[in-house]
Design a protein around this motif. Structure first.
Motif, short mmCIF file in Angstrom:
data_model
loop_
_atom_site.label_atom_id
_atom_site.label_comp_id
_atom_site.label_asym_id
_atom_site.label_seq_id
_atom_site.Cartn_x
_atom_site.Cartn_y
_atom_site.Cartn_z
N GLY A 1 0.80 -1.22 0.00
CA GLY A 1 0.00 0.00 0.00
C GLY A 1 0.83 1.27 0.00
N SER A 2 0.16 2.38 0.24
CA SER A 2 0.80 3.70 0.13
C SER A 2 1.10 4.35 1.47
N VAL A 3 0.81 3.68 2.59
CA VAL A 3 1.08 4.27 3.90
C VAL A 3 2.58 4.19 4.19
N ALA A 4 3.19 5.35 4.34
CA ALA A 4 4.63 5.39 4.61
C ALA A 4 4.91 4.82 6.00
N GLY A 5 5.93 3.96 6.09
CA GLY A 5 6.30 3.38 7.37
C GLY A 5 5.28 2.40 7.90
N TRP A 6 4.52 1.74 7.00
CA TRP A 6 3.50 0.78 7.44
C TRP A 6 4.13 -0.32 8.27
N GLU A 7 3.48 -0.68 9.37
CA GLU A 7 3.99 -1.74 10.20
C GLU A 7 2.88 -2.35 11.06
N VAL A 8 3.14 -3.56 11.52
CA VAL A 8 2.25 -4.20 12.49
C VAL A 8 2.70 -3.77 13.87
N THR A 9 1.82 -3.13 14.61
CA THR A 9 2.19 -2.56 15.91
C THR A 9 1.90 -3.49 17.08
N LYS A 10 0.95 -4.41 16.90
CA LYS A 10 0.56 -5.29 18.00
C LYS A 10 -0.09 -6.54 17.45
N MET A 11 -0.08 -7.61 18.23
CA MET A 11 -0.68 -8.86 17.82
C MET A 11 -1.40 -9.49 19.02
N LYS A 12 -2.56 -10.10 18.77
CA LYS A 12 -3.28 -10.78 19.84
C LYS A 12 -4.04 -11.98 19.28
N THR A 13 -4.26 -12.97 20.15
CA THR A 13 -5.03 -14.16 19.78
C THR A 13 -6.33 -14.17 20.56
N GLN A 14 -7.32 -14.87 20.03
CA GLN A 14 -8.61 -14.95 20.72
C GLN A 14 -8.50 -15.73 22.02
N THR A 15 -7.73 -16.82 22.01
CA THR A 15 -7.60 -17.66 23.19
C THR A 15 -6.12 -17.94 23.46
N ALA A 16 -5.86 -18.61 24.59
CA ALA A 16 -4.49 -19.00 24.94
C ALA A 16 -4.16 -20.39 24.42
N LYS A 17 -5.00 -20.95 23.54
CA LYS A 17 -4.78 -22.29 23.04
C LYS A 17 -3.90 -22.32 21.80
N VAL A 18 -3.49 -21.15 21.35
CA VAL A 18 -2.54 -21.05 20.25
C VAL A 18 -1.55 -19.93 20.58
N LYS A 19 -0.28 -20.19 20.37
CA LYS A 19 0.77 -19.20 20.62
C LYS A 19 1.29 -18.71 19.28
N ALA A 20 1.27 -17.39 19.10
CA ALA A 20 1.68 -16.80 17.82
C ALA A 20 2.94 -15.95 18.00
N GLU A 21 3.78 -15.96 16.95
CA GLU A 21 5.01 -15.16 16.93
C GLU A 21 5.11 -14.45 15.59
N LEU A 22 5.37 -13.15 15.64
CA LEU A 22 5.47 -12.33 14.43
C LEU A 22 6.92 -11.90 14.23
N ARG A 23 7.40 -12.03 12.98
CA ARG A 23 8.78 -11.66 12.68
C ARG A 23 8.80 -10.74 11.47
N ASP A 24 9.52 -9.60 11.60
CA ASP A 24 9.66 -8.64 10.51
C ASP A 24 10.69 -9.16 9.52
N LEU A 25 10.26 -9.36 8.25
CA LEU A 25 11.15 -9.86 7.21
C LEU A 25 11.79 -8.76 6.40
N GLY A 26 11.53 -7.50 6.77
CA GLY A 26 12.08 -6.39 6.01
C GLY A 26 11.28 -6.13 4.75
N ARG A 27 11.97 -5.87 3.65
CA ARG A 27 11.28 -5.55 2.39
C ARG A 27 11.63 -6.56 1.31
#
Length: 333
Positions: A160-186
């Motif tokens: 998209g066109s938003v300068a400096g776009w990034e994911v600022t936060k992450m959450k799951t509905q329940t504690a039955k799945v653990k998620a990890e987010l990693r920035d891959l750059g461009r």
């Protein structure tokens, strides 16, 4: 004759806004939700919604068929026959990979009990083309319980066109799945990329499991990206059949059926508990073995009407949740 026909068509047209058919009083109670809007979603995502179907009547509800409004929609029905006092889900999944912008979809469910009726379940979403997920969801597939729970991952690409776009936060509905987010750059094209990995946790229940990971971004036009998480968790102990329907039973009458409790390795049944005292269970032979024959005896109460109970079967298998056997009956005078 013509006057009667015109009146009949008028009734169908009015009821066609929601359902089509006669004897529609039970539909509003059974299907309180008949439309759902996913909002703005990423292209490529597999978005799903489960419509609850609750039987509040004294008769069984039976689904005979359904048809989708788009080839992009897949349907899974928990149970086609729903006894009185029980419930199931009608789940629809939309594949957004081939569309952009506003997308209406849904399905038509056809019932023949308690009366013939066709019910429309509508789904809508707005698909963003500048955010793409590959694959469309975190799908673990069929999972067998083990000490090490499985993991899976997907990639999120922002063009998209938003300068400096990034994911600022992450959450799951329940504690039955653990998620990890990693920035891959461009990417080579200059697009922002992230990798999202998820791992099932040991406390996940047996059966079809679904969750959702929500990614929050700094884009005011799409502040949240929903990612579906699905798995089919198979128990180490299985009950065959998993549902027993005693059918119509006269008040005070007893009826007996047999089920098989089995696993890939020898085990012992440590306890069996029924929700209702009218259901009794006994094991044919105790001890550790791969298969156990269990006899169920149901004595109908004096009060007529629908009956349902759950038998809980506990074993000595480590970290294995208790197996559940659902039973149903209709007590007749």
């Amino acid at each position: 004759m013509r006057r009667m026909l015109l009146c009949g068509l008028a009734v169908v047209a009015i009821s066609g806004q929601v359902v089509r058919g006669q004897g529609l009083e039970w539909v509003n109670a059974a299907l309180p939700e008949r439309a759902y809007d996913f909002g703005t979603v990423a292209r490529g995502s597999q978005i799903r919604h489960a419509f609850p179907l609750v039987n509040r009547t004294d008769q069984e509800i039976r689904i005979v068929d359904w048809r989708t409004k788009c080839g992009c929609t897949d349907v899974k029905v928990g149970a086609k026959v729903v006894p009185p006092g029980t419930q199931t889900t009608i789940e629809a999944t939309i594949d957004t990979s081939k569309f952009l912008g506003y997308k209406p979809s849904g399905l038509t469910v056809i019932f023949d009990k308690p009366s013939f009726v066709e019910v429309e379940l509508n789904l809508t979403c707005f698909i963003r083309g500048d955010i793409v997920t590959s694959p469309g969801q975190l799908d673990f597939g069929t999972v067998r319980r083990s000490e090490k729970m499985p993991s899976t991952s997907l990639t999120i690409t922002y063009a998209g066109s938003v300068a400096g776009w990034e994911v600022t936060k992450m959450k799951t509905q329940t504690a039955k799945v653990k998620a990890e987010l990693r920035d891959l750059g461009r990417s080579a094209e200059g697009y922002s990329m992230y990798s999202l990995a998820a791992t099932l946790q040991p406390n996940v229940e047996n059966g079809f499991f679904k969750d959702e990971v929500t990614l929050l971004t700094n884009d005011p036009n799409m502040p949240a990206i929903p990612i579906s998480v699905v798995a089919n968790v198979q128990s180490a102990v299985a009950v065959t059949p998993s549902i027993i329907n005693f059918g119509g039973v006269k008040a005070g009458q007893s009826i007996t059926k047999t089920v098989l409790v089995r696993s890939s390795q020898p085990f012992s049944i440590t306890r069996m508990t029924a929700e209702d005292g009218g259901l009794q269970s006994s094991e044919s032979a105790e001890g550790a073995k791969p298969a156990h024959q269990v006899t169920l005896t149901f004595k109908a109460p004096e009060q007529a009407g629908p009956y349902h109970s759950v038998l809980t079967i506990e074993t000595d298998m480590k970290d294995e949740p208790a197996a559940k056997l659902k039973t149903f009956a209709t007590v007749v005078p």
